[in-house]
Design a protein around this motif. Sequence first.
Motif, short mmCIF file in Angstrom:
data_model
loop_
_atom_site.label_atom_id
_atom_site.label_comp_id
_atom_site.label_asym_id
_atom_site.label_seq_id
_atom_site.Cartn_x
_atom_site.Cartn_y
_atom_site.Cartn_z
N SER A 18 37.36 87.94 10.83
CA SER A 18 37.28 87.71 12.27
C SER A 18 38.06 88.77 13.05
O SER A 18 37.64 89.19 14.14
N GLY A 28 31.40 87.92 14.30
CA GLY A 28 31.65 87.96 12.86
C GLY A 28 30.72 87.15 12.00
O GLY A 28 30.96 86.99 10.80
N TYR A 32 31.01 86.22 8.06
CA TYR A 32 31.22 84.85 7.57
C TYR A 32 30.10 84.45 6.60
O TYR A 32 30.37 83.82 5.57
N VAL A 57 35.22 83.06 18.20
CA VAL A 57 35.70 84.43 18.04
C VAL A 57 35.06 85.38 19.04
O VAL A 57 35.74 86.21 19.64
N ALA A 208 39.92 81.43 11.79
CA ALA A 208 39.13 82.52 12.37
C ALA A 208 39.67 82.91 13.74
O ALA A 208 39.66 84.09 14.11
N GLY A 212 40.61 86.51 15.20
CA GLY A 212 39.79 86.90 16.34
C GLY A 212 40.61 87.27 17.56
O GLY A 212 40.30 88.24 18.26
#
Length: 246
Positions: A18, A28, A32, A57, A208, A212
């Motif tokens: 992220s 992302g 992921y 994110v 995340a 992020g």
Amino acid sequence: MLDVATYWIFILILPVISFLYASVGHGGASGYLALMALFSFAPEVMKPTALLLNLFVAGIAFYHYYKEGYFNRKLFLSFAITSIPMAFIGGMIIIDASIYKKILALLLIFAILKMLNVFGNEKSKVKDIKIWQGLLVGAIIGFFSGLIGIGGGIILSPVILVLHWGKMKEAAAVSALFIWVNSAAGLIGQLSSGASLPNEAFIFVVFALIGGFLGGYYGSKKFNNKSLRYMLAFVLILASFKLFLI
């Protein structure tokens, strides 16, 4: 289900992905999905989970790029008008798992090229986008975003740069919001067709978000770490090969 050790390995890698994606204005999802593919998640779990993580994110990434003044509203609307309904339609469609994996493997190639900065050379002169071009590109990317479970930014950014519709930071800002709206539409489409989020999804969100937030902050301030991007590109290549073989 993952065993405890494998679960924590997954959790610890998640914020790294992220971070790197948010640093270039992306949510992302392709990263992921690649990570979940490597850890053998089921496709019906992968798609909604990736879109949920994208929402948080990409939202953070957009905030940082917008704050720095890189957002081009006209360019964004050129794509979003058609991408949002098409992402919803794509999200409602359920495809065979083997076909899904092959399409995802192909789309990961865009992510690999992006992380290797193949599309990174911006031009000093920017061209105005024609309405029909934005509507067509938005519709195509939006549909595949909902179908596969990505926000579409990993495809949109290279398109903007290659066709000289914007510069790198501008492309990042537009892509971040593009990802957010498509992820929301795609996730709604998937949930309305019977998909469900795993119990661990919101735990994934927390980790995340950490990566992020930092990625969006440093990325909007001219951050560029080539070695980390190469590492992520390697992970994406491994995932792409695995998806092609299974």
